[in-house]
Design an enzyme around this catalytic site. Structure first.
Site, short mmCIF file in Angstrom:
data_model
loop_
_atom_site.label_atom_id
_atom_site.label_comp_id
_atom_site.label_asym_id
_atom_site.label_seq_id
_atom_site.Cartn_x
_atom_site.Cartn_y
_atom_site.Cartn_z
N LYS A 194 0.83 -1.22 0.00
CA LYS A 194 0.00 0.00 0.00
C LYS A 194 0.85 1.26 0.00
CE LYS A 194 -4.47 -1.68 1.01
NZ LYS A 194 -5.76 -1.59 1.64
N LYS A 249 -3.74 -10.19 -6.78
CA LYS A 249 -4.97 -10.49 -6.03
C LYS A 249 -6.14 -9.66 -6.57
CE LYS A 249 -6.09 -8.59 -2.06
NZ LYS A 249 -6.56 -8.23 -0.72
N LYS A 304 -10.81 -4.92 -4.21
CA LYS A 304 -11.87 -3.90 -4.29
C LYS A 304 -11.37 -2.64 -4.95
CE LYS A 304 -13.68 -4.50 0.21
NZ LYS A 304 -12.60 -4.15 1.10
P1 ATP Z 1 -8.65 -3.26 -0.50
O1 ATP Z 1 -8.59 -3.42 -1.98
O2 ATP Z 1 -9.30 -1.99 -0.05
O3 ATP Z 1 -7.33 -3.53 0.19
P2 ATP Z 1 -9.67 -5.92 -0.22
O4 ATP Z 1 -10.50 -6.25 -1.40
O5 ATP Z 1 -8.31 -6.51 -0.16
O6 ATP Z 1 -9.65 -4.36 0.02
P3 ATP Z 1 -10.40 -6.28 2.57
O7 ATP Z 1 -11.52 -5.48 3.14
O8 ATP Z 1 -9.02 -5.84 2.89
O9 ATP Z 1 -10.56 -6.40 1.00
O10 ATP Z 1 -10.61 -7.79 2.96
C1 ATP Z 1 -11.79 -8.38 3.44
C2 ATP Z 1 -11.63 -9.87 3.49
O11 ATP Z 1 -11.60 -10.39 2.16
C3 ATP Z 1 -10.32 -10.33 4.15
O12 ATP Z 1 -10.59 -11.47 4.93
C4 ATP Z 1 -9.45 -10.69 2.99
O13 ATP Z 1 -8.48 -11.67 3.32
C5 ATP Z 1 -10.44 -11.22 1.99
N1 ATP Z 1 -9.98 -11.06 0.61
C6 ATP Z 1 -9.69 -9.89 0.00
N2 ATP Z 1 -9.32 -10.10 -1.28
C7 ATP Z 1 -9.37 -11.45 -1.48
C8 ATP Z 1 -9.09 -12.30 -2.59
N3 ATP Z 1 -8.71 -11.80 -3.75
N4 ATP Z 1 -9.25 -13.63 -2.44
C9 ATP Z 1 -9.66 -14.15 -1.25
N5 ATP Z 1 -9.93 -13.41 -0.17
C10 ATP Z 1 -9.79 -12.07 -0.26
#
Ligand code: ATP
Ligand code: LTN
Length: 337
Positions: free
Chosen positions: A118, A200, A203
């Site tokens: 980040k 990955k 969002k």
């Molecule tokens: P950001 O993009 O804002 O960092 P994010 O999509 O990574 O957000 P988080 O809110 O940080 O989402 O994560 C929420 C949950 O979803 C966490 O348990 C995280 O491990 C899971 N998660 C996020 N992205 C993935 C993915 N690509 N595959 C599986 N699990 C995920």
């Protein structure tokens, strides 16, 4: 009868309202939150305090909070079984975060891969909150004496750090915090971008085609899968280097329950086109009912407020016990109640 005498374990997890919830969030985390509701004492949070580590537009943030709340509910959370609260509504979270900051080492925080990623992505705003984010997350978990934390694989390092902080604190002051464990699914723990299968699915990804959103209409989901990046071998099989196909097979396996061997057999002699369509349709079957419930829920703001208000109150009561205990052990004098 025997089961009734065994104490149910505590489950805690949270998600940031940093954008629209993705298929990755669902398969990696929220699906397990729903599955665990009956067998554990579950408590879930919308981690809005975490989202301001990255600059947010106030109006967009307000909308994201309500939308994310409704999305998680639409996945099947029943707040009477599993309270789902808003982190910033419980001041114990900011309080414990400061305390734990003082029991977390600079070196430990410097090693967190999410911080490194980040800070590269937001080089103009590497704030102290982004750095100490894992201590806030540790506090979320430890406040509720959680045994299990259902998350995707990317959060494993933060859970390890939470354990280390809790053990360090307990060593100094006795048994204050329960030592939690991560609960990472066998399939769907790391859903990759459909456009860049070495990254990955996230969002906050700029490439919207790489990311399947819980709110995407069926036609959009199908289009995103049909356009998914794959290799030139044209054979549906799981193998090193075939990141695109491996990701599609993992998604298909996570939503249908079929093993990789079974998928390879079913698609033997068929091309990638047929496979991509099948994955898209399987995902639509899973997400489409969730989207419909989400749209219904969004129309009922009063109900959403009722759900988070009663969850907020529950979370405050439960977490106050832990924070009082931790503060007393450290040497603070508690205010007269
Ligand atoms: P950001 O993009 O804002 O960092 P994010 O999509 O990574 O957000 P988080 O809110 O940080 O989402 O994560 C929420 C949950 O979803 C966490 O348990 C995280 O491990 C899971 N998660 C996020 N992205 C993935 C993915 N690509 N595959 C599986 N699990 C995920
Ligand atoms: N950091 C998490 C979200 C989160 C979380 C938590 C997850 C905040 N607090 C407590 C589990 C337990 C993330 O997914 N990025």
């Amino acid at each position: 009868m025997e089961n009734e005498t065994v104490k149910k374990q505590v489950v805690f997890s949270a998600i940031q309202p940093s954008g629209t919830i993705t298929l990755g969030n669902y398969l990696g985390a929220i699906r397990n939150w729903v599955r665990m509701q009956d067998d554990y004492h579950c408590l879930y949070a919308l981690a809005d305090l975490h989202t301001i580590t990255v600059r947010q537009d106030p109006a967009v943030m307000r909308q994201n909070i309500l939308n994310a709340y409704a999305s998680v509910m639409a996945c099947g959370i029943d707040v009477d079984k599993a309270p789902f609260f808003i982190q910033s509504h419980n001041p114990n979270h900011s309080q414990i975060a400061w305390i734990l900051d003082c029991y977390t080492q600079f070196g430990e925080l410097s090693r967190m891969t999410q911080f490194k990623d980040k800070s590269l992505r937001h080089a103009d705003n590497i704030n102290a909150g982004l750095f100490t984010y894992p201590a806030l997350m540790a506090g979320d978990i430890l406040l509720y004496q959680a045994d299990k934390v259902p998350v995707g694989a990317d959060q494993k390092q933060h859970i390890e750090l939470t354990r280390d902080i809790a053990m360090r604190f307990n060593q100094l002051y006795g048994n204050v915090f329960r030592i939690p464990e991560g609960f990472i699914p066998k399939d769907g723990a790391r859903v990759m971008s459909l456009q860049n299968p070495t990254a990955k699915m996230s969002k906050s990804d700029e490439n919207i085609n790489g990311c399947v959103l819980l709110t995407d209409p069926d036609t959009v989901i199908l289009k995103k899968f049909r356009r998914a990046v794959t290799d030139s071998e044209m054979k549906v099989r799981y193998a090193p280097g075939k990141d695109g196909i491996n990701n599609l097979m993992s998604i298909y396996s996570a939503v249908t329950g079929l093993s990789f061997e079974q998928i390879e057999r079913d698609f033997d002699g068929k091309g990638y086109g047929d496979f991509k369509t099948a994955v898209g349709e399987a995902v639509i079957a899973e997400l489409s009912p969730i989207r419909k419930r989400y749209e219904e829920l969004l129309k009922d703001r009063g109900y959403i407020e009722e759900c988070y208000s009663k969850s907020d109150a529950f979370a405050y009561r439960l977490s106050s016990r832990t924070i009082d205990k931790a503060m007393k052990k450290i040497g603070f004098i508690l205010p007269k109640k």
